[in-house]
Write a protein that holds these residues in place. Sequence first.
Motif, PDB file in Angstrom:
ATOM      1  N   ARG A 110       1.101  -1.292  -0.098  1.00 48.59           N
ATOM      2  CA  ARG A 110       0.044   0.012  -0.086  1.00 48.59           C
ATOM      3  C   ARG A 110       0.763   1.278   0.138  1.00 48.59           C
ATOM      4  NH1 ARG A 110      -5.101  -1.337   0.607  1.00 48.59           N
ATOM      5  NH2 ARG A 110      -5.783   0.857   1.139  1.00 48.59           N
ATOM      6  N   HIS A 157     -20.208   3.979  -7.628  1.00 45.21           N
ATOM      7  CA  HIS A 157     -19.790   2.334  -7.363  1.00 45.21           C
ATOM      8  C   HIS A 157     -18.205   2.301  -6.862  1.00 45.21           C
ATOM      9  CE1 HIS A 157     -19.674  -1.664  -8.150  1.00 45.21           C
ATOM     10  NE2 HIS A 157     -18.568  -1.630  -8.831  1.00 45.21           N
ATOM     11  N   PHE A 158     -17.592   2.936  -7.786  1.00 47.60           N
ATOM     12  CA  PHE A 158     -16.130   2.753  -7.795  1.00 47.60           C
ATOM     13  C   PHE A 158     -15.545   3.683  -6.920  1.00 47.60           C
ATOM     14  CE2 PHE A 158     -16.689   1.067 -12.136  1.00 47.60           C
ATOM     15  CZ  PHE A 158     -16.052   0.046 -11.990  1.00 47.60           C
ATOM     16  N   ASP A 162      -7.788   4.789  -8.630  1.00 45.13           N
ATOM     17  CA  ASP A 162      -8.899   4.525  -9.522  1.00 45.13           C
ATOM     18  C   ASP A 162      -9.417   5.907 -10.185  1.00 45.13           C
ATOM     19  OD1 ASP A 162      -9.585   1.785  -8.686  1.00 45.13           O
ATOM     20  OD2 ASP A 162      -9.277   2.872  -6.718  1.00 45.13           O
ATOM     21  N   ARG A 198     -11.931   8.538  -0.885  1.00 46.97           N
ATOM     22  CA  ARG A 198     -12.583   8.321   0.403  1.00 46.97           C
ATOM     23  C   ARG A 198     -11.426   8.701   1.494  1.00 46.97           C
ATOM     24  NH1 ARG A 198     -13.299   3.169  -1.008  1.00 46.97           N
ATOM     25  NH2 ARG A 198     -12.288   2.459   1.175  1.00 46.97           N
ATOM     26  N   GLY A 238      -4.413   1.341  -1.609  1.00 55.07           N
ATOM     27  CA  GLY A 238      -3.842   0.343  -2.684  1.00 55.07           C
ATOM     28  C   GLY A 238      -3.574   0.643  -4.045  1.00 55.07           C
ATOM     29  N   ASP A 239      -4.582   1.171  -4.701  1.00 49.46           N
ATOM     30  CA  ASP A 239      -4.263   1.551  -6.003  1.00 49.46           C
ATOM     31  C   ASP A 239      -5.050   2.709  -6.461  1.00 49.46           C
ATOM     32  OD1 ASP A 239      -6.655   0.606  -6.655  1.00 49.46           O
ATOM     33  OD2 ASP A 239      -6.448  -0.717  -8.158  1.00 49.46           O
ATOM     34  N   SER A 263     -10.166   4.075  -2.659  1.00 46.99           N
ATOM     35  CA  SER A 263      -9.855   4.875  -1.297  1.00 46.99           C
ATOM     36  C   SER A 263      -9.139   6.061  -1.292  1.00 46.99           C
ATOM     37  CB  SER A 263      -8.820   3.675  -0.677  1.00 46.99           C
ATOM     38  OG  SER A 263      -7.737   3.300  -1.819  1.00 46.99           O
TER      39      SER A 263
HETATM   40  P1  DGT Z   1      -7.840   0.211  -2.255  1.00 47.37           P
HETATM   41  O1  DGT Z   1      -7.392   0.356  -3.571  1.00 47.37           O
HETATM   42  O2  DGT Z   1      -7.394  -1.491  -1.754  1.00 47.37           O
HETATM   43  O3  DGT Z   1      -7.041   1.148  -1.502  1.00 47.37           O
HETATM   44  O4  DGT Z   1      -9.217   0.365  -2.056  1.00 47.37           O
HETATM   45  P2  DGT Z   1     -10.525   0.542  -2.991  1.00 47.37           P
HETATM   46  O5  DGT Z   1     -11.598   0.930  -2.147  1.00 47.37           O
HETATM   47  O6  DGT Z   1      -9.838   1.883  -3.711  1.00 47.37           O
HETATM   48  O7  DGT Z   1     -10.901  -0.696  -3.805  1.00 47.37           O
HETATM   49  P3  DGT Z   1     -10.459  -0.975  -5.330  1.00 47.37           P
HETATM   50  O8  DGT Z   1      -9.646  -0.204  -5.949  1.00 47.37           O
HETATM   51  O9  DGT Z   1     -10.211  -2.530  -5.458  1.00 47.37           O
HETATM   52  O10 DGT Z   1     -11.977  -0.851  -5.853  1.00 47.37           O
HETATM   53  C1  DGT Z   1     -12.444   0.479  -6.018  1.00 47.37           C
HETATM   54  C2  DGT Z   1     -13.907   0.627  -5.584  1.00 47.37           C
HETATM   55  O11 DGT Z   1     -14.766  -0.224  -6.551  1.00 47.37           O
HETATM   56  C3  DGT Z   1     -14.394  -0.160  -4.341  1.00 47.37           C
HETATM   57  O12 DGT Z   1     -14.044   0.872  -3.023  1.00 47.37           O
HETATM   58  C4  DGT Z   1     -15.836  -0.500  -4.372  1.00 47.37           C
HETATM   59  C5  DGT Z   1     -15.730  -0.742  -5.539  1.00 47.37           C
HETATM   60  N1  DGT Z   1     -15.792  -2.109  -5.925  1.00 47.37           N
HETATM   61  C6  DGT Z   1     -14.563  -2.880  -6.351  1.00 47.37           C
HETATM   62  N2  DGT Z   1     -14.970  -4.121  -6.556  1.00 47.37           N
HETATM   63  C7  DGT Z   1     -16.153  -4.359  -5.840  1.00 47.37           C
HETATM   64  C8  DGT Z   1     -17.089  -5.523  -5.452  1.00 47.37           C
HETATM   65  O13 DGT Z   1     -16.574  -6.683  -5.723  1.00 47.37           O
HETATM   66  N3  DGT Z   1     -18.128  -5.244  -4.837  1.00 47.37           N
HETATM   67  C9  DGT Z   1     -18.372  -3.944  -4.816  1.00 47.37           C
HETATM   68  N4  DGT Z   1     -19.660  -3.970  -4.083  1.00 47.37           N
HETATM   69  N5  DGT Z   1     -17.851  -2.771  -4.917  1.00 47.37           N
HETATM   70  C10 DGT Z   1     -16.783  -3.243  -5.518  1.00 47.37           C
END
Ligand code: DGT
Length: 593
Positions: free
Chosen positions: A156, A257-258, A199, A190, A196-197, A187
């Motif tokens: 991370r 969503h993302f 977007d 947020r 993590g990556d 993230s």
């Molecule tokens: P990170 O990158 O690990 O710090 O965390 P995020 O929240 O950025 O996660 P990431 O990059 O895998 O995906 C971005 C957003 O897309 C995530 O916060 C919610 C949505 N998303 C991705 N995959 C799924 C899923 O399988 N189910 C749901 N409900 N939402 C998802």
Amino acid sequence: MNKGEIAAVLNDIATLLELKGENPFKVRAYANGARILEALPEEEIARRVSEETLQEVKGIGEALAQKIAELHTTGKLEFFEKLRASLPPGLREMLEIPGLGPKKIKAVHEQLAVDSIMALEAACREGRVAALAGFGEKTQEKILEGIANRKAYGQRHLWAEAFATAEPILAGLRALAQVQQAEHAGSLRRRMETVGDLDFLVATEDAQPVVDWFVRWPEVKEITAQGATKASVRLQSGIQADLRLVPPEQFVFALHHFTGSKEHNVQMRQRALARGLSMSEWGLVPAEGVGTAKEKAEQMGRRTDITSEAELFAALGLQEIPPELREGLGEIDVAEQRALPCLVEAKEIRGVFHNHTTESDGHNTLEEMVAGAQALGLDYLGIADHSKSSVQARGLDETRLLAQVAAIRQLNASQRFATHVFAGTECDILPDGRLDFADEILAQLDYVVVAVHSAFRQGREEMTARLIRAIENPYTTMLAHPTGRLLLERPGYEIDFDRVIDAAIAHGVIIEINASPWRLDLDWRHWRRAAERGLLCSINPDAHTVAQLAYFHAGVAVARKGWLTREQMLTSKPLAEVRKHFAQRKQRAQPSS
Ligand code: DGT
Ligand code: CA
Ligand code: CA
């Protein structure tokens, strides 16, 4: 323990002894012992342990035989535990940097007081490592490269680094003629303390040129995926970035969503279903009928009247939920009651506390720091250099501290700067919870930040009692970085948060959000409940340079994630109110005067 595990411990001992600068023969004895042991059959080791004849093996002496036997039978070795506890964990971590062996680590530790990878990086940046005997520019370069790689391929990334990487990409996307809208999501949006990556989401009718631009961004090292509507790359800094492209009418649904989080999304979808709707990245469509959400969105329409997140939340009977709060921690219920807090904003920060100057381990003078604060438009700046027990940080003794206080009073009187300066100290909390300065010294300051910088290995009970004793000191104004964590480097020491927060509230002591991107301590997860119970927050950049004053933005991100409003922050109060707060504190400490 089997022989492989025992050999690993012996090798660890050799490394630790070397880090401590022990006699090379002793170091070699352990390393050799490990090799000899690995060459022996397990049965022979077991037999010799029970017959107590290990010391008859060539190369294994009496002392080593005893330690091997202890490990073999109990799986533990007190000598090893004590040895391990006697060195800062950061030193052992430094071994993971290529080109940095125990000898060099010992040298930077002893000569530069470097005890973590972060401190090592800073020392390299300042050229202090190259100046050491046996190092030089090349070695320093190599160490910096090693640190960068270690960070890059770690899982991370610090939010502040991710944000700095993402900003120019987002600006570049927005400048493209084909792009109607672009946002970062996930993230990063947020404001999670680590990411993590990256977007990115783009609204466009013509995706191909945007994808082409993205994969040719100068910092791209490797393209990991490339398609008509999405692309993924790895950047030189090691961070991975995802780009998704959607038609303009889908943008708001995809953005929500993302942005996530997953937990928030799951709860939102349940809420939509309860209203006969299906919510997804494709759109908000009727739940009944045949076909996937995508097909329905494309054929039946996705509610084209929804063009902003505010309208999307409203369509589900909710107040707009800021991205920072979308963690699935009750925000939807509160939004339904239209009771979300009005989150503090960066422009509402009027001043910052807990900053350093060249008097201790800062890199800019008092005047430079004040000029920097003035340039940021801050009404007040709190100086808090280290206290005398923090020898490695050139902590101030009583004489130097009082001279600094006089200099600050004089600077204020001169009216050279529009920014008012508060005189304070970052006073060490000694291992037993007493403070590093006597009351009569503390009484001469405007405010007192108390902080742990030693005896990190105390247990949870001891550390909690230590913090509470410091909080109970009537001169204490605020508690700095309560857990001492360094994100992605070392976890904080364990404390009983409830008891520390209760004590702070009971004694009117403020807790800081240390806004250094490595710290962000006290963590956002504690703030909502703590502030509801009356805890006051101060955003403190812990700046060691003028540029680091801007860290307060990272602190605001944490405050917002912690549901905090302007009213719950000392650092959003006007100067006159801050003065009054400090004066009242001091009156409580000296009721007679
Ligand atoms: P990170 O990158 O690990 O710090 O965390 P995020 O929240 O950025 O996660 P990431 O990059 O895998 O995906 C971005 C957003 O897309 C995530 O916060 C919610 C949505 N998303 C991705 N995959 C799924 C899923 O399988 N189910 C749901 N409900 N939402 C998802
Ligand atoms: Ca992400
Ligand atoms: Ca992603």
